[in-house]
Design a protein around this motif. Structure first.
Motif, PDB file in Angstrom:
ATOM      1  N   ALA A   1      -1.855  -0.940   6.317  1.00 50.25           N
ATOM      2  CA  ALA A   1      -1.086   0.089   7.031  1.00 50.25           C
ATOM      3  C   ALA A   1      -1.495   1.487   6.589  1.00 50.25           C
ATOM      4  O   ALA A   1      -1.660   2.388   7.424  1.00 50.25           O
ATOM      5  CB  ALA A   1       0.407  -0.128   6.789  1.00 50.25           C
ATOM      6  N   LEU A   2      -1.682   1.675   5.298  1.00 49.60           N
ATOM      7  CA  LEU A   2      -2.088   2.998   4.805  1.00 49.60           C
ATOM      8  C   LEU A   2      -3.491   3.362   5.276  1.00 49.60           C
ATOM      9  O   LEU A   2      -3.760   4.507   5.630  1.00 49.60           O
ATOM     10  CB  LEU A   2      -2.019   3.025   3.276  1.00 49.60           C
ATOM     11  N   ARG A   3      -4.387   2.389   5.294  1.00 50.06           N
ATOM     12  CA  ARG A   3      -5.765   2.652   5.731  1.00 50.06           C
ATOM     13  C   ARG A   3      -5.821   3.052   7.208  1.00 50.06           C
ATOM     14  O   ARG A   3      -6.726   3.771   7.623  1.00 50.06           O
ATOM     15  CB  ARG A   3      -6.654   1.441   5.464  1.00 50.06           C
ATOM     16  N   ARG A   4      -4.876   2.577   8.001  1.00 51.44           N
ATOM     17  CA  ARG A   4      -4.842   2.966   9.416  1.00 51.44           C
ATOM     18  C   ARG A   4      -4.380   4.411   9.590  1.00 51.44           C
ATOM     19  O   ARG A   4      -4.671   5.040  10.593  1.00 51.44           O
ATOM     20  CB  ARG A   4      -3.903   2.042  10.193  1.00 51.44           C
ATOM     21  N   ARG A   5      -3.640   4.908   8.616  1.00 56.75           N
ATOM     22  CA  ARG A   5      -3.010   6.212   8.782  1.00 56.75           C
ATOM     23  C   ARG A   5      -3.640   7.355   7.983  1.00 56.75           C
ATOM     24  O   ARG A   5      -3.405   8.519   8.273  1.00 56.75           O
ATOM     25  CB  ARG A   5      -1.534   6.094   8.407  1.00 56.75           C
ATOM     26  N   PHE A   6      -4.405   7.009   6.935  1.00 59.57           N
ATOM     27  CA  PHE A   6      -4.923   8.043   6.047  1.00 59.57           C
ATOM     28  C   PHE A   6      -6.394   7.821   5.765  1.00 59.57           C
ATOM     29  O   PHE A   6      -6.894   6.707   5.876  1.00 59.57           O
ATOM     30  CB  PHE A   6      -4.157   8.045   4.709  1.00 59.57           C
ATOM     31  N   GLY A   7      -7.061   8.882   5.342  1.00 63.33           N
ATOM     32  CA  GLY A   7      -8.449   8.777   4.914  1.00 63.33           C
ATOM     33  C   GLY A   7      -8.520   8.268   3.484  1.00 63.33           C
ATOM     34  O   GLY A   7      -7.615   8.513   2.690  1.00 63.33           O
TER      35      GLY A   7
ATOM     36  N   ILE B   1       0.102  -6.563  -2.036  1.00 66.24           N
ATOM     37  CA  ILE B   1       0.389  -5.386  -1.216  1.00 66.24           C
ATOM     38  C   ILE B   1      -0.668  -5.193  -0.135  1.00 66.24           C
ATOM     39  O   ILE B   1      -0.851  -4.097   0.372  1.00 66.24           O
ATOM     40  CB  ILE B   1       0.508  -4.121  -2.098  1.00 66.24           C
ATOM     41  N   SER B   2      -1.342  -6.260   0.251  1.00 65.76           N
ATOM     42  CA  SER B   2      -2.436  -6.130   1.216  1.00 65.76           C
ATOM     43  C   SER B   2      -1.962  -5.599   2.567  1.00 65.76           C
ATOM     44  O   SER B   2      -2.685  -4.844   3.214  1.00 65.76           O
ATOM     45  CB  SER B   2      -3.179  -7.459   1.379  1.00 65.76           C
ATOM     46  N   LEU B   3      -0.770  -5.959   3.005  1.00 68.39           N
ATOM     47  CA  LEU B   3      -0.269  -5.437   4.289  1.00 68.39           C
ATOM     48  C   LEU B   3      -0.008  -3.932   4.193  1.00 68.39           C
ATOM     49  O   LEU B   3      -0.301  -3.183   5.122  1.00 68.39           O
ATOM     50  CB  LEU B   3       0.990  -6.181   4.709  1.00 68.39           C
ATOM     51  N   LEU B   4       0.517  -3.502   3.055  1.00 71.12           N
ATOM     52  CA  LEU B   4       0.731  -2.081   2.840  1.00 71.12           C
ATOM     53  C   LEU B   4      -0.610  -1.349   2.806  1.00 71.12           C
ATOM     54  O   LEU B   4      -0.767  -0.281   3.396  1.00 71.12           O
ATOM     55  CB  LEU B   4       1.491  -1.852   1.529  1.00 71.12           C
TER      56      LEU B   4
ATOM     57  N   THR C   1      -3.152   6.801  -5.357  1.00 69.21           N
ATOM     58  CA  THR C   1      -4.132   5.832  -5.844  1.00 69.21           C
ATOM     59  C   THR C   1      -3.621   4.433  -5.572  1.00 69.21           C
ATOM     60  O   THR C   1      -2.415   4.189  -5.493  1.00 69.21           O
ATOM     61  CB  THR C   1      -4.399   6.000  -7.354  1.00 69.21           C
ATOM     62  N   MET C   2      -4.555   3.517  -5.444  1.00 69.73           N
ATOM     63  CA  MET C   2      -4.179   2.148  -5.137  1.00 69.73           C
ATOM     64  C   MET C   2      -5.258   1.219  -5.648  1.00 69.73           C
ATOM     65  O   MET C   2      -6.446   1.492  -5.498  1.00 69.73           O
ATOM     66  CB  MET C   2      -4.039   1.995  -3.626  1.00 69.73           C
ATOM     67  N   ASN C   3      -4.839   0.146  -6.247  1.00 71.79           N
ATOM     68  CA  ASN C   3      -5.753  -0.879  -6.721  1.00 71.79           C
ATOM     69  C   ASN C   3      -5.824  -1.949  -5.646  1.00 71.79           C
ATOM     70  O   ASN C   3      -4.873  -2.693  -5.440  1.00 71.79           O
ATOM     71  CB  ASN C   3      -5.253  -1.460  -8.048  1.00 71.79           C
ATOM     72  N   THR C   4      -6.939  -2.032  -4.950  1.00 72.02           N
ATOM     73  CA  THR C   4      -7.058  -2.978  -3.843  1.00 72.02           C
ATOM     74  C   THR C   4      -7.134  -4.422  -4.310  1.00 72.02           C
ATOM     75  O   THR C   4      -7.091  -5.333  -3.496  1.00 72.02           O
ATOM     76  CB  THR C   4      -8.295  -2.659  -2.985  1.00 72.02           C
TER      77      THR C   4
END
Length: 164
Positions: A26-32, A20-23, A12-15
């Motif tokens: 990066a996660l959005r590029r790699r995961f659904g 942590i916007s760079l993280l 889970t992540m609070n946008t």
């Protein structure tokens, strides 16, 4: 190394946390991702002291979106606060979550702007001049006062809907 097909990894992540916007990118590029926004329908028919939880959550989030504007969609209060395991039914339990979880979060969003906090939570909970939350409404035998203060949020929301 492998992961069996029947094992799911859920993160889970609070946008809203921009540090942590760079993280996040990066996660959005790699995961659904599956977006999960507040869902007041999960609180349907649930009341605390006569206060309809779903309608109150909708009214609170409407005020948040109006007052906070930028990123307000991501700063809404989620339904999970109101259903630790089951939707809550007791005023003391609701008061604890409000006082210890929701209000501190809203204070952080407002950066000590008690005028904005009053606009979000209403004058029954916020003393703008003193720059504080009205702790007295959380006292023993003050459940009715707390519910009435919270009902003000609902009343204003219904007034807004009726006026267009």
């Amino acid at each position: 190394f492998g992961i069996p097909r029947n094992v799911y990894i859920i993160g889970t992540m609070n946008t809203a946390d921009r540090s942590i916007s760079l993280l996040d990118t990066a996660l959005r590029r790699r995961f659904g991702f599956i977006e999960m926004m507040p869902d007041s329908s999960l609180l349907a028919g649930r009341e605390v002291g006569g206060l309809a939880l779903g309608a109150w959550l909708d009214a609170l989030n409407s005020r948040l979106r109006r007052c906070l504007k930028r990123d307000a969609r991501n700063l809404q209060i989620g339904h999970a606060y109101l259903m630790p395991t089951q939707p809550m039914i007791s005023v003391p339990q609701f008061a604890r979550v409000l006082r210890d979880d929701i209000i501190p979060l809203l204070e952080e969003y407002c950066y000590d702007d008690f005028g904005m906090l009053k606009e979000i939570l209403g004058g029954g909970l916020v003393d703008e001049k003193a720059g504080c939350i009205r702790e007295d409404v959380f006292g023993i035998n003050r459940e009715r006062d707390l519910i009435e203060a919270l009902a003000g949020v609902l009343k204003q929301r219904f007034d807004e809907l009726e006026s267009g």
